[in-house]
Design a protein around this motif. Structure first.
Motif, PDB file in Angstrom:
ATOM      1  N   SER A 148      -0.913  21.000  -2.405  1.00 11.07           N
ATOM      2  CA  SER A 148       0.196  20.662  -1.503  1.00 11.07           C
ATOM      3  C   SER A 148      -0.213  20.741  -0.031  1.00 11.07           C
ATOM      4  O   SER A 148       0.575  20.418   0.850  1.00 11.07           O
ATOM      5  N   TRP A 149      -1.444  21.165   0.260  1.00  9.08           N
ATOM      6  CA  TRP A 149      -1.892  21.257   1.653  1.00  9.08           C
ATOM      7  C   TRP A 149      -2.099  19.883   2.284  1.00  9.08           C
ATOM      8  O   TRP A 149      -2.014  19.725   3.487  1.00  9.08           O
ATOM      9  N   PHE A 150      -2.404  18.873   1.448  1.00  8.68           N
ATOM     10  CA  PHE A 150      -2.686  17.537   1.975  1.00  8.68           C
ATOM     11  C   PHE A 150      -1.914  16.499   1.182  1.00  8.68           C
ATOM     12  O   PHE A 150      -1.550  16.729   0.044  1.00  8.68           O
ATOM     13  N   HIS A 151      -1.705  15.334   1.814  1.00  8.55           N
ATOM     14  CA  HIS A 151      -1.037  14.222   1.141  1.00  8.55           C
ATOM     15  C   HIS A 151      -2.077  13.414   0.384  1.00  8.55           C
ATOM     16  O   HIS A 151      -3.189  13.240   0.848  1.00  8.55           O
ATOM     17  N   LYS A 152      -1.659  12.896  -0.748  1.00 11.53           N
ATOM     18  CA  LYS A 152      -2.524  11.997  -1.493  1.00 11.53           C
ATOM     19  C   LYS A 152      -2.475  10.641  -0.809  1.00 11.53           C
ATOM     20  O   LYS A 152      -1.413  10.157  -0.442  1.00 11.53           O
ATOM     21  N   LYS A 153      -3.629  10.021  -0.618  1.00 10.72           N
ATOM     22  CA  LYS A 153      -3.671   8.707   0.034  1.00 10.72           C
ATOM     23  C   LYS A 153      -3.207   7.631  -0.942  1.00 10.72           C
ATOM     24  O   LYS A 153      -3.381   7.758  -2.150  1.00 10.72           O
ATOM     25  N   ALA A 154      -2.634   6.573  -0.403  1.00 12.59           N
ATOM     26  CA  ALA A 154      -2.196   5.447  -1.232  1.00 12.59           C
ATOM     27  C   ALA A 154      -3.405   4.746  -1.815  1.00 12.59           C
ATOM     28  O   ALA A 154      -4.439   4.612  -1.158  1.00 12.59           O
ATOM     29  N   GLN A 155      -3.273   4.307  -3.058  1.00  5.76           N
ATOM     30  CA  GLN A 155      -4.366   3.616  -3.711  1.00  5.76           C
ATOM     31  C   GLN A 155      -3.963   2.188  -4.018  1.00  5.76           C
ATOM     32  O   GLN A 155      -2.779   1.868  -4.120  1.00  5.76           O
ATOM     33  N   GLU A 156      -4.950   1.341  -4.169  1.00  9.35           N
ATOM     34  CA  GLU A 156      -4.701  -0.074  -4.423  1.00  9.35           C
ATOM     35  C   GLU A 156      -3.995  -0.255  -5.771  1.00  9.35           C
ATOM     36  O   GLU A 156      -4.349   0.376  -6.756  1.00  9.35           O
ATOM     37  N   ASN A 157      -2.981  -1.099  -5.770  1.00  9.23           N
ATOM     38  CA  ASN A 157      -2.268  -1.430  -6.997  1.00  9.23           C
ATOM     39  C   ASN A 157      -2.287  -2.946  -7.125  1.00  9.23           C
ATOM     40  O   ASN A 157      -1.330  -3.633  -6.791  1.00  9.23           O
ATOM     41  N   ARG A 158      -3.403  -3.446  -7.602  1.00  7.93           N
ATOM     42  CA  ARG A 158      -3.630  -4.892  -7.642  1.00  7.93           C
ATOM     43  C   ARG A 158      -2.838  -5.532  -8.779  1.00  7.93           C
ATOM     44  O   ARG A 158      -2.768  -5.009  -9.876  1.00  7.93           O
ATOM     45  N   ARG A 159      -2.263  -6.709  -8.491  1.00  5.44           N
ATOM     46  CA  ARG A 159      -1.531  -7.457  -9.501  1.00  5.44           C
ATOM     47  C   ARG A 159      -2.143  -8.849  -9.615  1.00  5.44           C
ATOM     48  O   ARG A 159      -2.380  -9.512  -8.605  1.00  5.44           O
ATOM     49  N   ASP A 160      -2.377  -9.279 -10.821  1.00  2.00           N
ATOM     50  CA  ASP A 160      -2.920 -10.619 -11.059  1.00  2.00           C
ATOM     51  C   ASP A 160      -1.867 -11.455 -11.777  1.00  2.00           C
ATOM     52  O   ASP A 160      -1.367 -11.067 -12.826  1.00  2.00           O
ATOM     53  N   PHE A 161      -1.527 -12.603 -11.174  1.00  2.00           N
ATOM     54  CA  PHE A 161      -0.520 -13.491 -11.748  1.00  2.00           C
ATOM     55  C   PHE A 161      -1.194 -14.740 -12.295  1.00  2.00           C
ATOM     56  O   PHE A 161      -2.157 -15.247 -11.717  1.00  2.00           O
ATOM     57  N   SER A 162      -0.640 -15.269 -13.374  1.00  2.00           N
ATOM     58  CA  SER A 162      -1.167 -16.518 -13.943  1.00  2.00           C
ATOM     59  C   SER A 162      -0.665 -17.685 -13.092  1.00  2.00           C
ATOM     60  O   SER A 162       0.252 -17.538 -12.285  1.00  2.00           O
ATOM     61  N   GLU A 163      -1.278 -18.849 -13.311  1.00  2.00           N
ATOM     62  CA  GLU A 163      -0.867 -20.050 -12.569  1.00  2.00           C
ATOM     63  C   GLU A 163       0.608 -20.375 -12.837  1.00  2.00           C
ATOM     64  O   GLU A 163       1.337 -20.764 -11.935  1.00  2.00           O
ATOM     65  N   LYS A 167       3.606 -20.765 -10.066  1.00  2.00           N
ATOM     66  CA  LYS A 167       4.416 -21.986  -9.921  1.00  2.00           C
ATOM     67  C   LYS A 167       5.897 -21.664 -10.051  1.00  2.00           C
ATOM     68  O   LYS A 167       6.721 -22.222  -9.328  1.00  2.00           O
ATOM     69  N   GLU A 168       6.216 -20.792 -10.994  1.00  2.00           N
ATOM     70  CA  GLU A 168       7.610 -20.397 -11.215  1.00  2.00           C
ATOM     71  C   GLU A 168       8.177 -19.705  -9.969  1.00  2.00           C
ATOM     72  O   GLU A 168       9.331 -19.896  -9.607  1.00  2.00           O
ATOM     73  N   GLY A 169       7.359 -18.932  -9.305  1.00  2.00           N
ATOM     74  CA  GLY A 169       7.794 -18.204  -8.111  1.00  2.00           C
ATOM     75  C   GLY A 169       8.120 -19.117  -6.942  1.00  2.00           C
ATOM     76  O   GLY A 169       8.904 -18.769  -6.072  1.00  2.00           O
TER      77      GLY A 169
END
Length: 199
Positions: A148-163, A167-169
């Motif tokens: 609890s002495w330090f904050h955990k750093k944010a980590q990459e949360n990569r998302r891969d979308f299909s074609e 297109k739907e988006g």
């Protein structure tokens, strides 16, 4: 380094602002962490800003700290206490290089003179906090101390979308653009009709 006299005018104002950023409570927490991480062999700093600076100034404690965070090969091979200024500054520089390799960003790093001359000890605190946060985030078993002495750093949360998903988006109207629900031209008058003026 030569002993500098008191500063005046703008220099004094700027130094005053830098000094206000220094956090005595954070100093205490950082000292606790360094002792927990390296063991009691590193000693205990005298309370206060100058005590903290003197404790870290020769670079030995910092070198022990960074070595304790590396699981395999230690980045600083030779840790030796020396009374010579350039040797102490070189050891602090070795700590900074090893901390950068560990993952601390350049913007979180202090300059050697910030510690050695006591110019900006708040920057030294920032570097140590960034190092502690990285150690918790890596979670490789080398961190010792209270999580609890330090904050955990944010980590990459990569998302891969299909074609198809991409297109739907493109067909969806985002809520930031408003809504088209209920939009119709009911109640609109024809564009070519003259204005109705009644006396």
């Amino acid at each position: 380094m030569a002993n500098k006299g008191p500063s005046y005018g703008l220099s004094r104002e700027v130094q005053g602002k830098i000094d206000k950023k220094y956090d005595p409570e954070l100093e205490e927490r950082l000292a606790q962490w360094i002792i927990a991480q390296c063991g009691s062999g590193v000693g205990q700093p005298e309370p206060g800003k100058t005590g903290f600076q003197t404790w870290l100034k020769d670079g030995c404690v910092l070198a022990e700290l960074i070595n304790s965070l590396y699981p395999g090969d230690k980045p600083i091979k030779k840790i030796q206490s020396s009374g010579m200024a350039f040797k102490q500054m070189e050891q602090v520089s070795q700590f900074l290089a090893a901390a950068e390799r560990y993952g601390v960003t350049k913007t979180d790093m202090f300059q050697t003179v910030d510690l050695w001359e006591g110019k900006d000890l708040a920057a030294v605190q920032r570097t140590l906090v960034a190092l502690g946060s990285l150690a918790i985030t890596k979670d490789d078993g080398t961190y010792r101390g209270d999580p609890s002495w330090f904050h955990k750093k944010a980590q990459e949360n990569r998302r891969d979308f299909s074609e198809d998903q991409l297109k739907e988006g493109k067909n969806v109207i985002g809520l930031q653009m408003g809504s088209n629900k209920g939009a119709s031209q009911a109640g609109m008058t024809g564009y070519g009709r003259p204005r109705q003026i009644h006396n």
